[in-house]
Enzyme design. Structure first.
Site: not given
Ligand code: G6P
Length: 616
Positions: A2, A27, A75, A101-102, A485, A489, A492, A508, A611
């Site tokens: 948010c 956000r 969000w 927010n929260g 990673e 990606k 996501e 395995h 994010k």
């Molecule tokens: C969310 C985002 C990710 C990020 C993670 C940690 O899940 O979508 O892209 O890696 O949070 O975020 P931070 O701000 O703690 O690095």
């Protein structure tokens, strides 16, 4: 998650607030809403979906001109992403508007209490109760919104940033903070509150960090901050070290593409000024004494998502350089498993935003157990560095695309610097050895730049794979977290089944997933300094190829041996083994971005994600 923004000043509030929401949309983008006060009347517009839907509504049903306003991009947590659950929420008499927010954890009791008192609630959110509670508390607070906010906050549980306006006090915006982000922007004849400085950096770079459990009241010309108990609060001013252009696309189609392209600069900035005239590593922001660092018996990295993968990479380097055992924990799991942490532990919280609630809670737990804490963070003034004993900032600049790219590379750089610093302080490496690694690191901006040359080749290959139902990623050594990673990606952004594995683990279990045509992306270790692993990964390739897999190899220049084992090869520059993640991640970022684009997805704002995840 948010995004919230509040404004009072001399400009059209709506313009400032909607501009701020555009910057904060990373956000959360389930709904957006604004409220302004004009001629003693509060007016609200809100709409489910992305900000553009709200903007359309504002075009059809304009708001009156006003110099005081608030805005929210959501969000969803409590209540679906509908118009009625969108913020702002308004008191029954229509005079008070609140954004949040929260999560207000005791909202169910509060709702019940309000309903019993005859209040009609019109949404399913936890937030709405605050609007009604403020209305109830105002008379007792002599109609002072700040006083009412203080008394409402004393009855709230959970994490929240709240911003409120009241039609009867048209020149005031009041905000409260507990465990959720809130910064104040100090302008000339105007002031701002927001989740993130990005919301107001167009207008001012002067900002204030608020502490926890504080309420701030802004007018056009004043800012006052008090603690929840009403006592005056200490706040820290800071200057935002980037300007508005850094938060724009700058000619790229997508923020993600821009941020991928910025990686050489981000890596260079994160390395700058780390060595003193005597060639010793100096970490200015590192406020842990050498004595403290010498007494450390264990390092624990806590992080989420991409930052967790950066921590996994860091483990290889820090253990190698310092011989201190390093554990890497998903922050969300850490405190629930009775971890062994104490005064001899250095707990490193890696977080781009500095707000991730899982990481913050892990950090607090570690601090409560007596551990030394260090934040690796990209956001000055955010909660995680504020609550850590020491901080090392990454200088990636604002990262707007939800999928993290440049933050990942700079998190690796920062954790390597911590590793080298520990090795220096503890005498584990000689000065020339450290110097040699610093030289390697200083070559990385150029190497990452060369890795960007893969962009066109990767895009063409990604297009060929766009119809795949599943993509597997394998790697060894530091290539293993890179594989994780790469898979993250792709999940996501392309909403595909994607998994990363240590290549040795394939046999395995995961090898059962291989069938004709399944793409397997292989992060190939160097044949020079990791010859054994190179041979072993070729064996893994053979095993999956024999079962129909299509191989995309990410291999270093000059690795001719790999050519006959792969259907496609993407070449990255030759770098030392521990530096390989900094170059081999780049094509994987581009791969996911292109797959998502080919599928028509919104790359910068993927579905269901935000994010900055400020709930546990
Ligand atoms: C969310 C985002 C990710 C990020 C993670 C940690 O899940 O979508 O892209 O890696 O949070 O975020 P931070 O701000 O703690 O690095």
């Amino acid at each position: 998650m948010c995004g919230i923004v509040g404004y009072v000043g001399r400009q059209q509030a709506l313009e400032v607030v909607v501009g701020g929401l555009r910057r904060l949309e990373y956000r959360g983008y389930d709904s957006a809403g604004v409220a302004v006060i004009a001629d003693g009347t509060l007016s609200v517009r809100k709409k489910a979906g992305k900000l553009v839907n709200l903007q359309t509504l504002l075009g059809e049903d304009p708001l009156p001109g006003s110099t005081t306003g608030i805005g929210h991009t959501r969000w969803a947590t409590h209540g679906g992403p509908t118009d009625s659950n969108a913020h702002p929420h308004v008191s029954e008499d229509g005079s008070i508007a609140v954004i949040h927010n929260g999560i207000i954890e005791n909202f169910a009791e509060l709702r019940q209490e309000l309903t019993a008192a005859g209040v009609q609630l019109s949404s399913e959110t936890d937030t709405e109760v605050v609007a009604h509670l403020l209305a109830r508390e105002l008379p007792a607070a002599d109609h002072d919104l700040t006083g009412a906010m203080l008394s409402v906050c004393s009855g709230l549980e959970g994490a929240f940033t709240l911003v409120a306006i009241d039609a009867r006090h048209p020149d005031v915006v009041v905000a409260a903070r507990r465990n959720s982000p809130l910064v104040v922007g100090i302008g000339d004849g105007e002031n701002f509150v927001a989740s993130d400085v990005a919301a107001f950096v167009d207008y001012t770079r002067q900002a204030l960090e608020l502490g926890q459990d504080q309420v701030v009241t802004i007018t056009a010309t004043s800012v006052s901050v008090v603690n929840f108990d009403g006592t005056p609060a200490l706040v820290t001013p800071f200057e935002v070290d980037w300007d508005a252009s850094a938060a724009e696309k700058g000619g790229f189609d997508l923020f993600m593409l821009k941020e991928i392209a910025e990686q050489p600069r981000a890596v260079a900035d994160s390395l700058r000024g780390r060595v003193d005239a005597d060639n010793r590593i100096q970490l200015d922001e590192m406020h842990l004494s050498e004595q403290d660092l010498r007494s450390i018996g264990k390092v624990v990295v806590v992080a989420c998502g991409t930052a967790f993968h950066a921590g996994m990479v860091a483990k290889y380097a820090i253990e190698h350089w310092t011989r201190i055992p390093v554990e890497v924990e998903l922050a969300s799991e850490f405190r629930y498993r009775d971890p062994i942490v104490g005064a001899d532990c250095l707990v490193i919280a890696i977080s781009q935003s500095g707000e991730t609630m899982d990481t913050l809670m892990a950090l607090r737990y570690a601090a409560a157990q007596g551990a030394r804490t260090l934040a690796i963070c990209n956001t000055v003034g955010s909660t995680i560095p504020r609550e850590s004993d020491a901080v090392l900032y990454t200088y990636a600049g604002p990262e707007i695309a939800v999928a993290s790219t440049k933050a990942f590379l700079t998190q690796i750089i920062a954790s390597y610097l911590v590793g080298l610093y520990l090795a220096q302080v503890r005498g584990q490496m000689t000065a020339p050895e450290i110097h040699a690694v610093m030289d390697d690191l200083n070559d990385m901006p150029h190497a990452v730049d060369l890795a960007l040359d893969t962009v066109d080749g990767v895009r063409a290959i990604a297009r060929q794979f766009a119809d795949a139902t599943s993509v597997l990623f394998i790697g060894r050594h530091v290539g293993f977290p890179v594989a994780l990673e790469g898979a993250l990606k792709l999940k996501e952004l392309a909403y595909m089944h994607a998994e990363g594995f240590a290549a040795g683990e394939l046999k395995h279990g995961p090898i059962a997933l291989i069938e004709e045509g399944v793409p397997v992306v292989v992060v190939v270790p160097s044949p020079r300094n990791r010859a054994v692993l190179h041979d072993k990964i070729i064996s893994a390739i053979q095993e999956v190829r024999a079962r129909g897999a299509v191989i995309l190899a990410i291999a270093e220049e000059g690795d001719d041996k790999i050519t006959s084992f792969a259907d496609h090869v993407i070449r990255v520059p030759i770098v030392p083994a521990l530096m390989q993640p900094l170059v081999s991640t780049v094509p994987l970022q581009v791969f996911a971005c292109e797959m998502a684009t080919a599928k028509g997805h919104d790359v910068d704002q993927p579905r269901n994600l935000a994010k900055s995840v400020t709930v546990e």
